[in-house]
Design a protein around this motif. Structure first.
Motif, PDB file in Angstrom:
ATOM      1  N   GLU A   1      -6.659   8.111 -14.586  1.00 59.18           N
ATOM      2  CA  GLU A   1      -6.443   7.193 -13.406  1.00 59.18           C
ATOM      3  C   GLU A   1      -4.963   6.816 -13.138  1.00 59.18           C
ATOM      4  O   GLU A   1      -4.611   6.677 -12.004  1.00 59.18           O
ATOM      5  CB  GLU A   1      -7.349   5.828 -13.601  1.00 59.18           C
ATOM      6  N   ALA A   2      -4.195   6.637 -14.292  1.00 60.00           N
ATOM      7  CA  ALA A   2      -2.789   6.315 -14.285  1.00 60.00           C
ATOM      8  C   ALA A   2      -2.128   7.355 -13.467  1.00 60.00           C
ATOM      9  O   ALA A   2      -1.339   7.042 -12.736  1.00 60.00           O
ATOM     10  CB  ALA A   2      -2.239   5.711 -15.602  1.00 60.00           C
TER      11      ALA A   2
ATOM     12  N   ARG B   1      -0.528   9.646  -6.486  1.00 58.99           N
ATOM     13  CA  ARG B   1      -0.623   9.214  -4.983  1.00 58.99           C
ATOM     14  C   ARG B   1       0.613   8.761  -4.357  1.00 58.99           C
ATOM     15  O   ARG B   1       0.757   9.161  -3.177  1.00 58.99           O
ATOM     16  CB  ARG B   1      -1.604   8.318  -4.819  1.00 58.99           C
TER      17      ARG B   1
ATOM     18  N   ASN C   1       1.024  -1.276  -0.106  1.00 56.48           N
ATOM     19  CA  ASN C   1       0.055   0.054  -0.092  1.00 56.48           C
ATOM     20  C   ASN C   1       0.902   1.309   0.132  1.00 56.48           C
ATOM     21  O   ASN C   1       2.036   1.103   0.069  1.00 56.48           O
ATOM     22  CB  ASN C   1      -0.792   0.054   1.120  1.00 56.48           C
ATOM     23  N   ASP C   2       0.281   2.349  -0.337  1.00 57.09           N
ATOM     24  CA  ASP C   2       1.046   3.594  -0.329  1.00 57.09           C
ATOM     25  C   ASP C   2       1.802   3.865   0.928  1.00 57.09           C
ATOM     26  O   ASP C   2       2.813   4.610   0.938  1.00 57.09           O
ATOM     27  CB  ASP C   2       0.306   4.896  -0.838  1.00 57.09           C
TER      28      ASP C   2
ATOM     29  N   VAL D   1      -0.233   0.204 -14.284  1.00 46.86           N
ATOM     30  CA  VAL D   1      -1.244   1.210 -14.019  1.00 46.86           C
ATOM     31  C   VAL D   1      -2.615   0.645 -14.742  1.00 46.86           C
ATOM     32  O   VAL D   1      -2.761   0.084 -15.568  1.00 46.86           O
ATOM     33  CB  VAL D   1      -0.651   2.410 -14.164  1.00 46.86           C
ATOM     34  N   SER D   2      -3.467   1.700 -14.486  1.00 46.69           N
ATOM     35  CA  SER D   2      -4.777   1.725 -15.082  1.00 46.69           C
ATOM     36  C   SER D   2      -4.590   2.045 -16.533  1.00 46.69           C
ATOM     37  O   SER D   2      -3.910   2.868 -16.868  1.00 46.69           O
ATOM     38  CB  SER D   2      -5.816   2.593 -14.450  1.00 46.69           C
TER      39      SER D   2
ATOM     40  N   ARG E   1      -2.796   7.700  -9.592  1.00 43.50           N
ATOM     41  CA  ARG E   1      -2.275   6.499  -9.126  1.00 43.50           C
ATOM     42  C   ARG E   1      -0.575   6.784  -8.797  1.00 43.50           C
ATOM     43  O   ARG E   1      -0.046   6.782  -7.780  1.00 43.50           O
ATOM     44  CB  ARG E   1      -2.401   5.200  -9.706  1.00 43.50           C
TER      45      ARG E   1
END
Length: 297
Positions: free
Chosen positions: A169-170, A176, A142-143, A163-164, A173
């Motif tokens: 969305e990529a 984040r 997790n991050d 990634v997405s 991500r």
């Protein structure tokens, strides 16, 4: 070190040992393409199937053949003691970086994984890349955990899964993750089918399976994305859809790339450790057709 195209070659082998001549040919091919770095003994390099002695020998060959191109070597093992031994072996032969996946037989906790990276980074003198590959390790980072590990000494990059497919969305991500890691730690995308999307989203490196065999094709796409031409990088990736389809249809990239290496005569058959096998019959013919159609090099 942790930017651009990092090419991950196959480690050709049979049940008598590693085919050192074939591995040398593969590394020399990467040198000719002037890749940014070479990732020896990654998952495509079948590190988990080799003995400690074999792994050090493969690392040594990679370093000797790579010349000025930096070599990164996986030190993944189930037990921390063995990881530390592998790290020492790799550093002795002159690798420029280490790649560490959290391998296990028993399911690992976040604290188990943090303690692994803490122990290793306290005992090395070259940069380390965190190998986030749930498809093989079955551990989900997790991050928050990535952020803690990224602040340890010597950590220089995080190798994330694909990634997405959705660009926004990529990017979200990658953003984040970027928010919780130090500025000097790069993010590299794996999962070749989504490499262009990851690079366009802000990843600085592509840790590439196909790049280990077809570095020129992979390097063009990498350089295109990193110079900001997202549309062209996307087009180049879409052109490779027949190869991506093979990866999806054949249960991943390893057997496809090993079969392709045999077809291109970089290595002989067999080239994978049993019980793993390359493809025969119609699937082999399909792989041959795709690599010819796409003119991969």
């Amino acid at each position: 070190m942790f930017n651009g195209l990092s090419a991950f070659p196959l480690t050709p082998m049979n049940e008598t040992g590693v085919d050192e001549q074939a591995f040398t040919r593969l590394v020399e091919n990467l040198v000719l393409a002037n890749v940014s770095s070479i990732g020896a003994l990654g998952s495509t390099g079948s590190y988990a199937y080799l003995s400690r002695t074999e792994r050090q020998r493969v690392a040594q060959i990679a370093v000797e053949c790579a010349g000025e191109i930096p070599v990164m070597v996986s030190i993944g093992a189930v037990r921390t003691r063995d990881v530390l031994d592998l790290a020492e072996d790799a550093q002795q032969v002159g690798v420029k970086a280490l790649l560490l996946p959290p391998m296990s037989y028993q399911k690992l906790t976040d604290e188990d994984v943090y303690s692994l990276y803490q122990a290793v980074t306290s005992n090395i003198s070259v940069p380390l890349c965190v190998y986030d590959n749930p498809g093989t390790t079955h551990f989900e980072f997790n991050d928050e955990l990535h952020g803690r590990i990224a602040h340890l000494p010597w950590v220089g990059s995080i190798k994330i899964p694909g990634v997405s497919v959705v660009p926004d969305e990529a990017k979200a991500r990658v953003d984040r993750l970027r928010a919780v890691i130090p500025k000097h730690v790069t993010i590299g995308v794996s999962g070749d089918t989504l490499a262009a999307t990851g690079l366009n989203a802000g990843c600085e490196a592509w840790y590439s399976v196909m790049g280990g065999l077809f570095p020129n094709t992979a390097k063009i796409m990498t350089d295109t994305a990193l110079t900001g031409n997202a549309a062209e990088a996307t087009r180049l990736s879409r052109r490779l859809e027949p190869l991506w389809a093979l990866f999806r249809d054949c249960g991943g990239s390893l057997r496809v790339i090993a079969t392709a290496a045999e077809l291109r005569q970089f290595t002989t058959t067999p080239s994978l450790p049993l019980p793993l096998r390359t493809f025969t019959g119609e699937t082999r013919q399909r792989i041959a057709a795709v690599i010819d159609e796409l003119e991969l090099s």
